[in-house]
Structures are given as structure tokens and as C-alpha cells.
Design an enzyme around this catalytic site. Structure first.
Site, mmCIF file in Angstrom:
data_model
loop_
_atom_site.group_PDB
_atom_site.id
_atom_site.type_symbol
_atom_site.label_atom_id
_atom_site.label_comp_id
_atom_site.label_asym_id
_atom_site.label_seq_id
_atom_site.Cartn_x
_atom_site.Cartn_y
_atom_site.Cartn_z
ATOM 1 N N ASP A 22 0.847 -1.194 0.000
ATOM 2 C CA ASP A 22 0.000 0.000 0.000
ATOM 3 C C ASP A 22 0.885 1.248 0.000
ATOM 4 O O ASP A 22 1.624 1.487 0.957
ATOM 5 C CB ASP A 22 -0.895 -0.049 1.249
ATOM 6 N N ASN A 24 -0.343 4.440 -0.283
ATOM 7 C CA ASN A 24 -1.002 5.703 0.132
ATOM 8 C C ASN A 24 -1.731 5.610 1.470
ATOM 9 O O ASN A 24 -2.523 6.484 1.805
ATOM 10 C CB ASN A 24 -1.948 6.199 -0.970
ATOM 11 N N ASP A 26 -4.159 3.764 2.635
ATOM 12 C CA ASP A 26 -5.602 3.498 2.779
ATOM 13 C C ASP A 26 -5.896 2.052 3.185
ATOM 14 O O ASP A 26 -7.056 1.632 3.218
ATOM 15 C CB ASP A 26 -6.367 3.878 1.500
ATOM 16 N N ASP A 30 -1.824 -1.071 -3.979
ATOM 17 C CA ASP A 30 -2.179 -0.290 -5.171
ATOM 18 C C ASP A 30 -1.073 -0.399 -6.213
ATOM 19 O O ASP A 30 -0.013 -0.994 -5.955
ATOM 20 C CB ASP A 30 -2.450 1.177 -4.788
ATOM 21 N N ASP A 201 -9.621 -15.382 -17.207
ATOM 22 C CA ASP A 201 -10.437 -15.855 -16.089
ATOM 23 C C ASP A 201 -11.580 -16.736 -16.602
ATOM 24 O O ASP A 201 -12.218 -16.404 -17.603
ATOM 25 C CB ASP A 201 -11.009 -14.621 -15.376
ATOM 26 N N GLU A 275 -7.316 -19.982 -17.484
ATOM 27 C CA GLU A 275 -7.797 -20.609 -16.255
ATOM 28 C C GLU A 275 -8.937 -21.523 -16.680
ATOM 29 O O GLU A 275 -10.023 -21.061 -17.016
ATOM 30 C CB GLU A 275 -8.320 -19.562 -15.264
HETATM 31 C C1 NOJ Z 1 -11.618 -17.170 -10.980
HETATM 32 C C2 NOJ Z 1 -10.881 -16.166 -10.166
HETATM 33 O O1 NOJ Z 1 -9.567 -16.618 -9.983
HETATM 34 C C3 NOJ Z 1 -11.635 -16.018 -8.878
HETATM 35 O O2 NOJ Z 1 -10.932 -15.291 -7.930
HETATM 36 C C4 NOJ Z 1 -12.970 -15.389 -9.199
HETATM 37 O O3 NOJ Z 1 -13.751 -15.348 -8.028
HETATM 38 C C5 NOJ Z 1 -13.718 -16.177 -10.260
HETATM 39 N N1 NOJ Z 1 -12.883 -16.611 -11.342
HETATM 40 C C6 NOJ Z 1 -14.821 -15.354 -10.852
HETATM 41 O O4 NOJ Z 1 -14.284 -14.355 -11.681
#
Ligand code: NOJ
Length: 535
Positions: A22, A24, A26, A30, A201, A275
Site C-alpha cells: 500500500d 497511500n 488506505d 495499489d 479468467d 484458467e
Molecule cells: C476465478 C478467479 O480466480 C476467482 O478469484 C474469481 O472469483 C472467479 N474466477 C470469478 O471471476
């Protein structure tokens, strides 16, 4: 001689921006915090960083609920900060991989807000999966969210929309060309900013089939889909096979288009890693066919027990399957969705396994904090923020434990992570696990990772195939010892609780933990430890 693409055997350091550093005060990490620590990352000896999402987001799912994929969330900084980060990383010869989240948007995305305001059958609703319910008022089907509870939420006029994750993450309709066009715009946006690759993802989830059919076993489906790893692997895989919204043929067409887009950037070798939690494992290799993506995650090491039979099975299968399509495997021991490896299998075990997999062909992923040997943070239920915890009413603890911020320095929490209050509490017991403390300790996990990665770069890049010497293929001793040779290096892992003798030639250049006893060509490997020996 033509050199291999940079990503083939790259070590990639995964950063969960909110938990890294971090700048800043908060309480949340970041982009400037990451930039400030790029020298630290470079000194680890990695080749690239992968940044989990930092885009505009209400943060209902750690930023995987994207409200504007082409901007930076103010909690992380702004676009200028992203540019500075990329430029500094490139100066240090670190590649930058961004996350792309094509399965869903946040409900705060302007498209979804417009869909809510438009009526049934509108062009705005057709970007998502909006349907009428059944005559009895139930949702269009009985699908379950991966975070628990139904996969459908009803809107004011009575229609339902699909969300495989949280109700704030409406799934996109990939049959709509507008969705394709928008994602191509996003890919170009980040590539034009200098990004070198993408982690995709839920890469297996974009295309849905049989949306009007019920699944025959919704309870089983619900358990199989939870990423809590408690279910028997065979059972889960069998159920995953039956999921009508995973791994449909249509997803591959999308990646073929993306691949053309990536290849059109002639000034760099853009890479993408999928993924894809799919079953059977053979199906994962479809994502890395020559005209699709470059890598697919192998998640089996995130769940495999620390025994020779299981680890050999997972490793050997991944090498063979990838080579059947001309790809190289990936190895990940931890990530932001699963328990940290040190907590899951133990301290020395996780070092032994890391040394073992760093010698294998392919790309290795290191989740920030793994190099410190960090365990999961200890959290109270009142600290937890993961929608998985919330949607299962606490039945599943969720993934916050692996997301506790990194300890950097000092003797007391928050250990230099922030000058404010960290978004998740950092364990007071982590004094010896800070970067500062580990830097000063020659036996630390941090120094072990640094030395290992330096030796990997020297001896194990493009070192050819794995030749198994001791494995379940080789008779009775194999139950607690795995040995292979790759190039000039022989790698042995002792999985038993007792020291074990091996006869291997060469000079031991790396030991994961404990101390070595070696005389006259006989080497006694300590319990739960691995070695590299150079011929
Ligand atoms: C896989 C991601 O790695 C995970 O963190 C996320 O919750 C789900 N996809 C939904 O996007």
C-alpha cells in the site's frame, strides 16, 4: 539459433494488487505500491508479473467483478500509474501479464445498468442471459452459482439473469457479436498500453448450452463447483463432466480469434494463459492447440497430497498431455483462490515441492508471499469478505486466508504493508516472515527461492525432457522417493519422514531444507526435502 519465446519456461510472479503493498495508507495495496517493489520482484529472479484485476470495480469479488475493463479502479490508482508500472517493469526486463475477465461483468457496468432499464427482449438485455422464469415462478433452470446459492437472480419486471458467480456478476452472452467486439477492444486497449499477455479468467465458462434444461443433480453440482477442495477429486471430476456451462466447443472459436489478435502485435510475443478447470484432463490441452492459447493452468498441484504416487501422477500426466499438442506444462503451488501451499502441505514439504517443480519443463507460477513461505492468515469470520463465505452463510470459509496482505518489515503488524489499517488483519506472529527479516537470514524461504531461481536460469532453461529414474514406474522404493534427470541436473525429492539415501552422480547444488550428509557418492537426503545435483 532462434531463441524460444520468453513465456515458454518463464517464472511468473502473481500479484493480488490489494494485498501486495500500500503506497497511500488506505489499507489496500495499489499500483504505485507494486511499482515501488519491482526491484524486489526483479531480484527474486522471475521473468514476469501477472496482476490480478485492478480495473474499475465495486469489489464484490476481489475485482473479478469488472465495471469498466478499460480503466483503473481509484483504490488502485489511475491509468497513468498503470503506464508507469508497465514502463518500469519493462526497464527491468519484467514482462507484464494482465487478467481479463470475459465470463461476466459487474452489475455496475454500464451495459448491465442499461439492461436493467430496458425491457425483455431488448438489445441491451441480449448482451447477458435474461430469461423469463417458469410458469410456477421458479428460475429458468436449477443451476447453482459457484459461490453457492442459485445461479439466477430476478429483476423488477420478473425476468431472471444468469450469474455463475455472485449475483453482482451477471454472465455475458457470447452469442452476441457485441460482446466479442467489446472484449477485442479491451484486449487491444491493454496491449496498446504495453501489456505482454493475459491470464484468462474462467476461460472454459463463456459458452453455455442447454440453458432451458435442469441439471439432474443440482446438489452434486453445487459441491463440485465450490473451490473449497474438500470433495473427493474423482467424484468432483465426474460431476464437472456433466456441467452444461463449462468447456463447450464454442469457447475454442473465441480463442482462435483472440490468437489472431495477439499475433497481430508484431513488436512482441504476446502470450495468454487459460484458467480452465476442466475434466477429463485431456480436454485442457485443447486450449493450447497451436492456433489457440499458449498455456493452460494445471491446477492439480493445488490439491495433490504430498505423496509420491499422487505427485508423480499429476506431473507425468501434465508433461505428456501438453507434449501431445506441442505445448509445455505450467506449475502452480498456490494462488489467490486456494489455500497457501505452506498451510496445505507444510513448510519443508512446500519447499521440497517447489525445488522439484522448478526443475521441470514449462512455466512456473509463484503467488506473491509464497517465496516467504507464508501460511494462510488466521482470520475471524467477522474479517471475511469473500462472496463464497457470504453466499454459503459461512459453510465455506472462502479464500480470504490466502489473500492476507504481505508482511514487509518491522516487528509488529501490519509489518510495513500499510501505514493505515490493512483490509484484512495480518497475523502478529509473522515477524520472522517479513521480507526484511528473511533477507537477513541465509536459511530463509526467500533466499531459498532466490538461489533456486538463479540456478534454474543457469541450468534448467531449455534443458530438454524429463527422464524418470525413481518413480512409481520403478518398483518398491518408489513409494517415498521421486528422482528424475533433466539436462545436467538430477533432481530428487524425499517424501518420507526419514532421511533417505540416494546414489546420484555429481555435486549437490541445491537443498530445499535440512542438512545434507554425503560421502562417497551416497547422499542422505533429509526428510521432506529435495536436492538438485549437477553432473
Ligand atoms: C476465478 C478467479 O480466480 C476467482 O478469484 C474469481 O472469483 C472467479 N474466477 C470469478 O471471476
Amino acid at each position: 539459433m532462434k531463441s524460444e519465446p520468453w513465456w515458454k519456461e518463464a517464472v511468473v510472479y502473481q500479484i493480488y494488487p490489494r494485498s501486495f503493498f500500500d503506497s497511500n495508507g488506505d489499507g489496500e495495496g495499489d499500483l504505485n505500491g507494486i511499482t515501488a517493489k519491482l526491484d524486489y520482484i526483479k531480484n527474486l529472479g522471475v521473468d514476469a508479473i501477472w496482476l490480478s484485476p485492478f480495473y474499475t470495480s465495486p469489489n464484490k469479488d476481489g475485482g473479478y467483478d469488472v465495471a469498466n475493463p478499460r480503466d483503473v479502479d481509484p483504490r488502485f490508482g489511475n491509468l497513468a500509474d498503470a503506464k508507469t508500472l508497465i514502463a518500469r517493469a519493462h526497464e527491468l526486463k519484467l514482462r507484464v501479464i494482465a487478467d481479463i475477465v470475459p465470463n461476466h461483468f459487474s452489475d455496475q457496468h454500464e451495459w448491465f445498468q442499461a439492461a436493467l432499464k430496458s425491457g425483455r427482449g431488448s438489445a441491451e438485455r441480449n448482451r447477458f442471459h435474461f430469461y423469463d422464469g417458469n410458469p410456477d415462478g421458479t428460475p429458468p433452470n436449477n443451476w447453482i452459482s459457484l459461490f453457492g446459492g442459485p445461479a439466477w437472480t430476478q429483476v423488477e419486471d420478473g425476468q431472471f439473469y444468469l450469474h455463475l458467480f455472485d449475483s453482482t456478476q451477471p454472465d455475458l452472452n457470447w452469442e452476441n457479436p457485441e460482446v466479442h467486439a467489446d472484449f477485442e477492444k479491451t484486449l487491444r486497449f491493454w496491449l496498446d498500453l504495453g501489456i505482454d499477455g493475459f491470464r484468462i479468467d474462467v476461460a472454459h465458462g463463456l459458452v453455455k448450452e442447454d440453458i432451458h434444461k435442469n441439471h439432474p443433480n443440482p446438489q452434486g453440482l453445487s459441491e463440485a463447483l465450490r473451490l473449497d477442495f474438500e470433495m473427493d477429486v474423482q467424484e468432483r471430476n465426474a460431476l464437472l463432466l456433466s456441467v452444461p456451462f463449462f468447456d463447450r466447443q464454442g469457447v475454442h472459436e473465441i480463442y482462435r480469434q483472440w490468437r489472431k489478435l495477439f499475433d497481430s502485435y508484431k513488436d512482441r510475443e504476446v502470450m495468454a494463459v487459460a484458467e480452465a478447470w476442466v475434466h477429463p484432463p485431456e480436454n485442457a490441452t485443447r486450449y493450447v492447440r497451436p492456433d489457440e492459447l499458449h498455456q493452460v493452468f494445471n491446477f492439480d498441484l493445488l490439491t495433490a497430497p504430498f505423496d509420491a504416487q499422487s505427485l508423480f501422477g499429476v506431473i507425468n500426466r501434465s508433461i505428456q498431455l501438453n507434449s501431445s499438442v506441442g505445448a509445455l506444462p505450467t506449475w502452480a503451488l498456490s494462488n489467490h483462490d486456494s489455500p497457501r501451499v505452506a498451510s496445505r502441505i507444510g513448510d519443508s514439504e512446500s519447499r521440497a515441492l517447489a525445488l522439484f517443480v522448478f526443475a521441470l519443463p514449462g512455466s512456473a507460477y509463484v503467488f506473491a508471499g509464497q517465496e516467504l513461505g507464508l501460511p494462510d492468515g488466521e482470520l475471524q469470520d467477522s474479517d471475511r469478505q469473500d462472496p463464497m463465505f457470504i453466499r454459503t452463510q459461512g459453510e465455506t470459509k472462502g479464500r480470504d486466508g490466502a489473500r492476507v496482505p504481505l508482511p514487509w518489515s518491522g516487528d509488529t503488524t501490519p509489518f510495513g504493508f500499510t501505514t493505515g489499517k490493512p483490509w484484512l488483519p495480518i497475523n502478529q506472529t509473522w515477524q520472522k516472515l517479513t521480507v526484511e527479516s528473511e533477507q537477513a537470514d541465509p536459511q530463509s524461504s526467500l533466499n531459498f527461492y532466490r538461489e533456486t531461481l538463479a540456478l534454474r536460469a543457469e541450468h534448467l532453461i531449455n534443458a530438454g525432457e524429463v527422464h524418470w529414474i525413481e518413480s512409481p514406474l520403478h518398483g518398491k522404493r518408489s513409494s517415498d522417493l521421486l528422482v528424475f534427470k533433466r539436462g545436467d541436473v538430477t533432481v530428487a525429492m524425499n517424501l518420507s519422514e526419514k532421511p533417505q539415501e540416494v546414489r546420484i552422480e555429481g555435486r549437490v547444488i541445491m537443498l530445499s531444507s535440512g542438512s545434507l550428509d554425503s560421502t562417497n557418492g551416497k547422499i542422505l537426503i533429509p526428510a521432506h526435502s529435495s536436492i538438485w545435483s549437477l553432473n
